[in-house]
Design an enzyme around this catalytic site. Structure first.
Site, PDB file in Angstrom:
ATOM      1  CD1 TRP A 336       0.868  -0.242   3.012  1.00  0.00           C
ATOM      2  CD2 TRP A 336      -0.815   1.097   3.602  1.00  0.00           C
ATOM      3  NE1 TRP A 336       1.116   0.194   4.295  1.00  0.00           N
ATOM      4  CE2 TRP A 336       0.101   1.021   4.688  1.00  0.00           C
ATOM      5  CE3 TRP A 336      -1.949   1.892   3.756  1.00  0.00           C
ATOM      6  CZ2 TRP A 336      -0.081   1.708   5.889  1.00  0.00           C
ATOM      7  CZ3 TRP A 336      -2.133   2.569   4.959  1.00  0.00           C
ATOM      8  CH2 TRP A 336      -1.204   2.477   6.001  1.00  0.00           C
ATOM      9  CG  ASP A 337       4.843   0.778   1.536  1.00  0.00           C
ATOM     10  OD1 ASP A 337       3.925   0.061   1.950  1.00  0.00           O
ATOM     11  OD2 ASP A 337       5.974   0.802   2.042  1.00  0.00           O
ATOM     12  CD  GLU A 476       2.336  -4.254   8.910  1.00  0.00           C
ATOM     13  OE1 GLU A 476       3.543  -4.258   9.248  1.00  0.00           O
ATOM     14  OE2 GLU A 476       1.957  -4.217   7.725  1.00  0.00           O
ATOM     15  CE  LYS A 589       5.781  -2.374  11.601  1.00  0.00           C
ATOM     16  NZ  LYS A 589       5.642  -3.618  10.834  1.00  0.00           N
ATOM     17  CD  GLN A 590       2.579   1.021   9.947  1.00  0.00           C
ATOM     18  OE1 GLN A 590       3.216   0.005  10.154  1.00  0.00           O
ATOM     19  NE2 GLN A 590       2.424   1.538   8.746  1.00  0.00           N
TER      20      GLN A 590
HETATM   21  O1  IFM Z   1       3.644  -1.391   4.081  1.00  0.00           O
HETATM   22  C1  IFM Z   1       4.532  -1.303   5.120  1.00  0.00           C
HETATM   23  C2  IFM Z   1       3.777  -1.541   6.408  1.00  0.00           C
HETATM   24  O2  IFM Z   1       2.822  -0.544   6.608  1.00  0.00           O
HETATM   25  C3  IFM Z   1       4.712  -1.569   7.585  1.00  0.00           C
HETATM   26  N1  IFM Z   1       5.738  -2.573   7.365  1.00  0.00           N
HETATM   27  C4  IFM Z   1       6.513  -2.342   6.180  1.00  0.00           C
HETATM   28  C5  IFM Z   1       5.644  -2.307   4.941  1.00  0.00           C
HETATM   29  C6  IFM Z   1       6.498  -2.006   3.702  1.00  0.00           C
HETATM   30  O3  IFM Z   1       7.043  -0.731   3.788  1.00  0.00           O
END
Ligand code: IFM
Length: 757
Positions: A336-337, A476, A589-590
């Site tokens: 999704w990046d 995640e 995590k984010q």
């Molecule tokens: O897509 C990301 C995810 O959001 C977090 N882990 C790494 C992936 C790739 O950059």
């Protein structure tokens, strides 16, 4: 402010600089290896050349390294680790897209030689690359030996020894005038790739200096050797020409590579370099961002934009991997990046590439349909990690933060990718107005992703609602969760958009509409059912509580406070935390809820944004490089300007400072897209509103005198210049714009609007 420089040589830093100095044109990529070092991780990648063979999953193939060159004085190789290094300087010139190096070596017998080089990968002819060396013996006359070779011993996993694998076999390798060749085939997919290289050497009068040619096979590596005879203090030029072709584009790659090499050899290196530089100039004219009075920010943003541009070419069957074409991190896979982080940069400055990125998703729809079928769903399920065919390629096993083997569930549960693609699609349509694209490709993607969600939701009779259970949201750390708000909210949005565009196509193009219906069986009844589902999808949000629970049960998890930060300014794990049980804690995590508010900003009030930002920011570990940029933008929306600048800097310098500690594995492409968004959407305060109007609410950091960038909109380019006092638009069309909530009709020309009120 166009140059990234390395002027101290420490071989332990080579792998990071190889990423920073990667040169690519979206088709072929070369890590910025030091040709005069034995300590290097060569990386040659061709977009779309993936292979599986013995690897855990399909991965981007590390191909032969055709950049090989050796220079010997008295049979002693000039090597950074062996020779005395009297001078060292390496510069990535981002303006021209050229890697420039200068070395002065002193051999063991005291001979000094000055060597400078210019390396580029042509943006004019994607199959061409070259290096030009200037050689000057400083205190001797005599002979020098030059070796041109192709390294056929490269393999994947140089930084990951448990996953070491060579994905190709050498079919032919040898000489062909002028120069040498290598033809390889990947084991599993059967891609055939040809490399050709050849040298030209001239003295100051333009006369050939390459003498006594010899050809050798050293194992599987073809090498040609030349002697040159030099006079002290005179300059000699050595030009290395290279071409590459693959069976993805030609049925006879070797023939094409040879013909291309012959043409390149005749046309000359300088002529190609000029054309390449011209295209680089055009690129910067369209995409540059200017930040006045903040040199770090200025250089940093150019670095990120430059490398994003290096990842694209006009091929609709490839997309951009999480680590660009710059290394093997995440195996070259697309996440999704691309759609959520990188896409806005392309959409708003180079929309033709944005279109290709979406076409990649269209071209991998078949694989996405197969994923859905294999998992017992309908429609298309885009893979969490995607390679060449749209089938799921997320590895099943990886390592946790302690290095223990751990099952990776993202490929099974991180479904939000479907809606992320739909979001990019709708934004593309809003910004470009490209109806043809929607008719030919876009609507089909929307309908198929909508159909997927309708089959993925579960009806909960007790509450008369639809739920989406056992998922992973953007955060995640938490797996197998129920009703993740990001996933549910966007699934609802995706279903609604799918229905809307079903009727849109019916009205716009009856023939296409009929074809789509008859081919895939969509009906009015089906899309009306989607609307009913969308209305009943459970969103854990209520009017009295502005704080949104990330997923059901999140608020009951264990609280840990972040109290310490590392030398990069990123949070340290709180004391006493069990790293194998992150899912039992409120640490994330984010961003997840905050992420949703950035994707659909109009759906949330300022107060909701502020409350959720405040709550979740404290609990975010930023263990993904995707994280800081989003907190920067949200920080600006809610008035946390101090942290916003701090997070922007973390994003901007993720590779230049290696603040995630893994730049050696490739460029952080999503973070780079996030950096562009920080500047344009954050400091520039630009939002694409659902009525299609571009809205601006800027805020500039104290040390920024002015900010200027371009935006492509409905086929025209708008230049935006912001100071603390006003905002100026330069456009050749008349356009409606919102500045701090006031809609203004901007006529063609230059219009300045005060920002004081
Ligand atoms: O897509 C990301 C995810 O959001 C977090 N882990 C790494 C992936 C790739 O950059």
């Amino acid at each position: 402010m166009w140059v990234i420089e390395r002027n101290l040589y420490d071989q332990n830093e080579n792998d990071v600089y190889e990423t920073l100095f990667t040169l690519a044109n979206g088709y072929v990529s070369f890590r910025g290896v030091e040709e005069f070092s034995n300590r290097k991780i060569p990386g040659t990648y061709l977009a779309g050349v993936f292979d599986k063979s013995e690897a855990q999953v399909t991965e981007l193939v590390n191909l032969p390294d055709p950049l090989g060159i050796r220079i010997y004085v008295d049979n002693e190789p000039l090597l950074l680790e062996l020779s005395e290094l009297l001078y060292y300087d390496r510069k990535l010139n981002m303006k021209s897209g050229v890697l420039e190096s200068t070395y002065i070596f002193e051999t063991s017998s005291g001979k000094k030689i000055d060597i400078s080089s210019k390396r580029f990968v042509s943006r004019k002819n994607r199959n061409r690359f070259a290096i030009k060396y200037t050689i000057k013996p400083l205190n001797f006359s005599g002979s020098i030996l030059i070796e041109n070779y192709i390294d056929n011993r490269t393999y994947n996993g140089m930084l990951d020894p448990t996953n070491k694998i060579q994905h190709y076999q050498v079919l032919t390798s040898g000489e062909e005038m002028p120069g040498i060749l290598s033809l390889v085939r990947t084991f599993d997919r059967g891609h055939v790739i040809a490399f050709r290289t050849a040298l030209k050497g001239m003295n100051e009068d333009g006369e050939n200096i390459l003498k006594l040619r010899k050809f050798r096979m050293i194992g599987q590596n073809p090498c040609e050797l030349f002697m040159i005879f030099v006079d002290e203090s005179r300059e000699y030029t050595l030009e290395k020409f290279g071409t590459v072709y693959s069976s993805r584009e030609s049925c006879d790659p070797l023939k094409e590579a040879s013909l291309e090499l012959a043409r390149f050899y005749v046309e000359g290196l300088e002529s190609e370099l000029n054309k390449h530089t011209e295209i680089m100039n055009e690129f910067w004219n369209r995409s540059d961002i200017q930040i006045k009075d903040d040199e770090t920010a200025q250089k940093g943003i150019r670095f990120n934009i430059f490398h994003l541009y290096q990842c694209v070419d006009d091929d609709p069957t490839v997309s951009i991997g999480a680590r660009g074409l710059h290394g093997e991190g995440y195996k070259g896979h697309v996440f999704w990046d691309t759609e959520i982080f990188m896409f806005p940069f392309f959409l708003h400055t180079l929309p033709e590439y944005a279109k290709n990125l979406l076409l990649y998703r269209y071209n991998t729809l078949k694989g996405a349909r197969k994923n859905a079928e294999l998992n017992g769903y309908e429609g298309a399920q885009y893979p969490w990690e995607s390679a060449d065919d749209g089938l799921e390629v997320t590895p099943k096993w990886g390592q946790d933060y302690l290095g223990n083997p751990v099952r990776i569930w993202t490929g099974d549960e991180e479904f939000h990718i479907n809606s992320d693609i739909a979001v990019a699609l709708i934004h593309y349509f809003m910004v470009t107005g490209d109806e043809q694209f929607m008719k030919d490709y876009g609507v089909e993607i929307l309908l198929e992703t909508g159909r997927f969600w309708a089959s993925r939701v579960e009806y909960n009779e007790k509450f008369d609602r639809y739920e989406i259970n056992r998922v992973i949201g953007p955060d995640e750390f938490h797996e197998h969760v129920n009703n993740n708000v990001y996933t549910n909210y966007l699934a609802k949005w995706n279903l609604t958009k799918a229905r809307e565009f079903y009727y849109w196509l019916e009205e716009k193009d009856a023939a296409k509409f009929e074809i789509l219906k008859s081919q895939f069986g969509f009906t009015k009844r089906e899309v009306e059912n989607w609307q009913m589902i969308a209305e009943k999808i459970y969103i854990p949000r209520n009017d009295s509580e502005k704080l949104i629970e990330q997923f059901e049960g999140y608020f009951n998890l264990k609280e840990y406070e972040i109290t310490e930060w590392d030398e990069n300014g990123l949070p340290k794990w709180p004391k006493g935390l069990d790293l194998t049980k992150l899912g039992e804690t409120k640490l994330i995590k984010q961003p997840d809820v905050v992420m949703l508010m950035l994707v659909l900003p109009e759906d949330f009030s300022q107060e909701e944004m502020r409350i959720n930002y405040k709550y979740y920011e404290k609990r975010t570990m930023h263990k993904s490089s995707l994280s800081p940029s989003m907190y920067s933008i949200m920080g600006l929306k809610v008035g946390d300007t101090h942290n916003a600048y701090k997070y922007f800097m973390k994003t901007l310098l993720v590779d230049l400072e290696d603040n995630q500690g893994n730049t050696n594995n490739g460029f952080h492409a999503a973070s780079a897209g996030g950096a562009w968004q920080c500047v344009v959407n954050g400091f520039g305060g630009m939002t694409l509103e659902s009525d299609g109007i571009l809205s601006f609410s800027p805020w500039l950091p104290k040390n920024w005198e002015a900010l200027s960038f371009n935006l492509s909109y409905k086929g025209s380019m708008i230049n935006v210049r912001i100071t603390k006092e006003d905002i100026t638009f330069a456009t050749d069309i008349s356009i409606k714009i919102r500045v701090r909530d006031k809609v203004i009709e901007i006529p063609p020309g230059r219009t300045t609007i005060g920002l004081s009120s």
